[in-house]
Enzyme design. Structure first.
Site, PDB file in Angstrom:
ATOM      1  N   SER A 108       0.839  -1.211   0.000  1.00 18.12           N
ATOM      2  CA  SER A 108       0.000   0.000   0.000  1.00 18.12           C
ATOM      3  C   SER A 108       0.868   1.253   0.000  1.00 18.12           C
ATOM      4  O   SER A 108       2.097   1.183   0.167  1.00 18.12           O
ATOM      5  CB  SER A 108      -0.857   0.016   1.264  1.00 18.12           C
ATOM      6  OG  SER A 108      -0.013   0.209   2.393  1.00 18.12           O
TER       7      SER A 108
ATOM      8  N   ASP B  22      -1.201  -2.034  -4.151  1.00 22.06           N
ATOM      9  CA  ASP B  22      -2.566  -1.860  -3.638  1.00 22.06           C
ATOM     10  C   ASP B  22      -2.950  -0.376  -3.717  1.00 22.06           C
ATOM     11  O   ASP B  22      -2.190   0.485  -3.245  1.00 22.06           O
ATOM     12  CB  ASP B  22      -2.582  -2.353  -2.177  1.00 22.06           C
ATOM     13  CG  ASP B  22      -3.976  -2.499  -1.610  1.00 22.06           C
ATOM     14  OD1 ASP B  22      -4.909  -2.754  -2.391  1.00 22.06           O
ATOM     15  OD2 ASP B  22      -4.126  -2.389  -0.373  1.00 22.06           O
TER      16      ASP B  22
ATOM     17  N   ASP C 267      -6.327   2.773  -8.748  1.00 22.33           N
ATOM     18  CA  ASP C 267      -7.569   3.138  -8.058  1.00 22.33           C
ATOM     19  C   ASP C 267      -7.926   4.583  -8.385  1.00 22.33           C
ATOM     20  O   ASP C 267      -7.481   5.517  -7.735  1.00 22.33           O
ATOM     21  CB  ASP C 267      -7.414   2.955  -6.547  1.00 22.33           C
ATOM     22  CG  ASP C 267      -8.709   3.275  -5.801  1.00 22.33           C
ATOM     23  OD1 ASP C 267      -9.686   3.692  -6.471  1.00 22.33           O
ATOM     24  OD2 ASP C 267      -8.740   3.114  -4.571  1.00 22.33           O
TER      25      ASP C 267
ATOM     26  N   GLU D 145     -10.991  -0.115 -10.019  1.00 21.91           N
ATOM     27  CA  GLU D 145     -12.120  -0.074  -9.070  1.00 21.91           C
ATOM     28  C   GLU D 145     -13.226   0.834  -9.595  1.00 21.91           C
ATOM     29  O   GLU D 145     -12.962   1.914 -10.114  1.00 21.91           O
ATOM     30  CB  GLU D 145     -11.641   0.421  -7.696  1.00 21.91           C
ATOM     31  CG  GLU D 145     -12.768   0.504  -6.667  1.00 21.91           C
ATOM     32  CD  GLU D 145     -12.283   0.771  -5.239  1.00 21.91           C
ATOM     33  OE1 GLU D 145     -11.160   0.360  -4.889  1.00 21.91           O
ATOM     34  OE2 GLU D 145     -13.033   1.399  -4.478  1.00 21.91           O
TER      35      GLU D 145
ATOM     36  N   HIS E  23     -12.834  -0.309   4.597  1.00 22.93           N
ATOM     37  CA  HIS E  23     -11.506  -0.553   5.182  1.00 22.93           C
ATOM     38  C   HIS E  23     -11.525  -0.315   6.694  1.00 22.93           C
ATOM     39  O   HIS E  23     -12.358   0.428   7.202  1.00 22.93           O
ATOM     40  CB  HIS E  23     -10.471   0.377   4.542  1.00 22.93           C
ATOM     41  CG  HIS E  23     -10.197   0.066   3.104  1.00 22.93           C
ATOM     42  ND1 HIS E  23     -10.723   0.810   2.076  1.00 22.93           N
ATOM     43  CD2 HIS E  23      -9.463  -0.913   2.527  1.00 22.93           C
ATOM     44  CE1 HIS E  23     -10.315   0.295   0.921  1.00 22.93           C
ATOM     45  NE2 HIS E  23      -9.550  -0.741   1.160  1.00 22.93           N
ATOM     46  N   GLY E  24     -10.564  -0.949   7.386  1.00 22.06           N
ATOM     47  CA  GLY E  24     -10.377  -0.682   8.808  1.00 22.06           C
ATOM     48  C   GLY E  24     -11.147  -1.644   9.700  1.00 22.06           C
ATOM     49  O   GLY E  24     -11.752  -2.623   9.231  1.00 22.06           O
TER      50      GLY E  24
ATOM     51  N   SER F 254     -11.699  -7.551   6.073  1.00 20.06           N
ATOM     52  CA  SER F 254     -11.295  -8.151   7.347  1.00 20.06           C
ATOM     53  C   SER F 254     -12.535  -8.500   8.175  1.00 20.06           C
ATOM     54  O   SER F 254     -13.550  -7.803   8.113  1.00 20.06           O
ATOM     55  CB  SER F 254     -10.407  -7.186   8.146  1.00 20.06           C
ATOM     56  OG  SER F 254      -9.066  -7.288   7.709  1.00 20.06           O
TER      57      SER F 254
ATOM     58  N   SER G 267      -6.361  -5.328   7.999  1.00 20.62           N
ATOM     59  CA  SER G 267      -6.645  -4.999   9.399  1.00 20.62           C
ATOM     60  C   SER G 267      -6.556  -6.205  10.340  1.00 20.62           C
ATOM     61  O   SER G 267      -6.081  -6.072  11.478  1.00 20.62           O
ATOM     62  CB  SER G 267      -8.035  -4.373   9.517  1.00 20.62           C
ATOM     63  OG  SER G 267      -8.076  -3.171   8.783  1.00 20.62           O
TER      64      SER G 267
HETATM   65  P1  13P Z   1      -9.276  -4.344   5.661  1.00 18.53           P
HETATM   66  O1  13P Z   1      -8.999  -3.020   6.265  1.00 18.53           O
HETATM   67  O2  13P Z   1     -10.699  -4.761   5.865  1.00 18.53           O
HETATM   68  O3  13P Z   1      -8.312  -5.396   6.106  1.00 18.53           O
HETATM   69  O4  13P Z   1      -9.083  -4.188   4.061  1.00 18.53           O
HETATM   70  C1  13P Z   1      -7.805  -4.172   3.491  1.00 18.53           C
HETATM   71  C2  13P Z   1      -7.808  -3.781   2.047  1.00 18.53           C
HETATM   72  O5  13P Z   1      -8.816  -3.700   1.388  1.00 18.53           O
HETATM   73  C3  13P Z   1      -6.503  -3.517   1.423  1.00 18.53           C
HETATM   74  O6  13P Z   1      -6.620  -3.044   0.113  1.00 18.53           O
HETATM   75  O1  G3H Z   2      -6.408  -0.338   1.676  1.00 21.52           O
HETATM   76  C1  G3H Z   2      -5.966   0.010   2.742  1.00 21.52           C
HETATM   77  C2  G3H Z   2      -4.900  -0.774   3.372  1.00 21.52           C
HETATM   78  O2  G3H Z   2      -5.311  -1.289   4.606  1.00 21.52           O
HETATM   79  C3  G3H Z   2      -3.596  -0.018   3.461  1.00 21.52           C
HETATM   80  O3  G3H Z   2      -3.560   0.971   4.413  1.00 21.52           O
HETATM   81  O4  G3H Z   2      -1.980   2.739   3.479  1.00 21.52           O
HETATM   82  O5  G3H Z   2      -2.405   2.500   5.955  1.00 21.52           O
HETATM   83  O6  G3H Z   2      -1.076   0.792   4.712  1.00 21.52           O
HETATM   84  P1  G3H Z   2      -2.198   1.812   4.660  1.00 21.52           P
HETATM   85 ZN    ZN Z   3      -8.354  -1.810  -0.207  1.00 22.00          ZN
END
Ligand code: 13P
Ligand code: G3H
Ligand code: ZN
Length: 313
Positions: free
Chosen positions: A55, A87, A109, A139, A183-184, A218, A261
């Site tokens: 990410s 990502d 994205d 996306e 997310h999260g 998650s 997460s």
């Molecule tokens: P979570 O925060 O639900 O784990 O999702 C992660 C994600 O989509 C990373 O691209």
């Molecule tokens: O898509 C979101 C992921 O959980 C990445 O998050 O940029 O804080 O690593 P991050």
């Molecule tokens: Zn994501």
């Protein structure tokens, strides 16, 4: 640098196997060595393919070159198929740089942009990526949570009427859709953890035999949250997407499920527990081993009981 020289694969074959097999390939984010090792060990033990995801936050924390080299070293003698994937790539430039660096797959994205701009940018990335035999995820729609900042409103589900045209115009290899995940660990917009299978059905009808991706997936396991709180943490009202919803999704056209997460939670639980039990410990290898073990256990459970990806290759 060609990803094939390091034993990586793009995601095309993985995702078509998942589509016909009714399971999901895990898309696991990693941010450090222990997390990468936990993923690798879990996927070797469960014989699961895996998509290792980097990410923007991981690039900032570690640096993309170090992350790439770590993967190249870690998968030597690794039997399951593994892809290295960007990502949520926000620009053409970051996608191009990752491809040139040795990634085998990228996500562009542009879901915060109007449809035509999303098409234009995704198509440009796909053209560059395909010259290098790199696969591309795009996306349509936007997830609630972190993507609120980008779109300025709540969960913006994917419009099933747009998907076919989007894929035809861009030539991307897979599509992330918004059907109720976020997310999260506070998936507040979706308190009952129920996904919009009506939307997913319509998307799949309009785009048959095409791999879809689920972000923000998650599950926020209660046992792991309880462990964190037992050892001094304060994580309240956290909840994720129940496993049964994810299983139902990958039995349809969801072929890749992203998880970040849950590993953050497992890491934290491992560190809190060991430092509480061994207050005199000060060697980071002691508590990072505990974190690695906890994450590995979580990934093994996920591969077998959620993704259905164990023993599939
Ligand atoms: P979570 O925060 O639900 O784990 O999702 C992660 C994600 O989509 C990373 O691209
Ligand atoms: O898509 C979101 C992921 O959980 C990445 O998050 O940029 O804080 O690593 P991050
Ligand atoms: Zn994501």
């Amino acid at each position: 640098m060609n990803y094939k020289d390091f034993g990586l694969v793009n995601t095309r074959q993985m995702l078509s196997g998942a589509l016909s097999g009714g399971y999901a390939v895990p898309g696991y984010n990693f941010n450090n060595l222990e997390q990468l090792q936990a993923i690798i060990q879990a996927c070797i033990e469960t014989r699961s393919p895996v998509i290792l995801q980097v990410s923007a936050g991981a690039r900032k924390y570690v640096g993309v070159e170090i992350l790439t080299r770590m993967v190249q070293g870690a998968i030597k003698n690794f039997a399951p198929p593994v892809a290295l994937h960007l990502d949520h790539g926000a620009t053409f430039e970051i996608c191009r740089d990752c491809i040139d660096m040795g990634f085998s797959s990228v996500m562009i994205d542009a879901s915060d942009k109007p449809f035509d701009e999303n098409v234009e940018l995704s198509q440009r990335v796909a053209e560059y990526a395909h010259k290098h035999d790199v696969s591309v995820e795009a996306e349509l729609g936007a997830l609630a949570g972190i993507e609120d900042d980008k779109i300025g409103h709540e969960n913006h589900y994917t419009n099933p009427h747009d998907v076919k045209r989007f894929v035809e115009l861009t030539g991307v290899d897979s599509l992330a859709v918004s059907i109720g995940t976020s997310h999260g660990v506070y998936k507040m917009r979706n308190p009952d953890g129920k996904l919009r299978f009506d939307i997913l059905h319509e998307i799949a009808d309009n785009l048959p035999d095409f791999p879809l991706v689920l972000h923000g997936a998650s599950s926020v396991p209660e046992t792991i949250v309880a462990e964190i709180n037992k050892y001094g943490g304060e994580i309240k009202d956290a909840h994720g997407i129940p496993a049964d919803q994810l299983i139902k999704a990958h039995r349809m056209n969801i072929c890749k499920i992203n998880v970040d997460s849950d590993a953050r939670l497992a890491f934290t639980a491992g560190v809190r527990k060991i430092l509480s039990e061994q207050p005199g410990a000060f060697d980071p290898r002691v508590y990072l081993s505990a974190a690695r073990d906890m994450m590995k256990e979580m990934y093994i459970d996920k591969n077998i009981n959620v993704m259905g990806a164990a023993d599939v290759y």
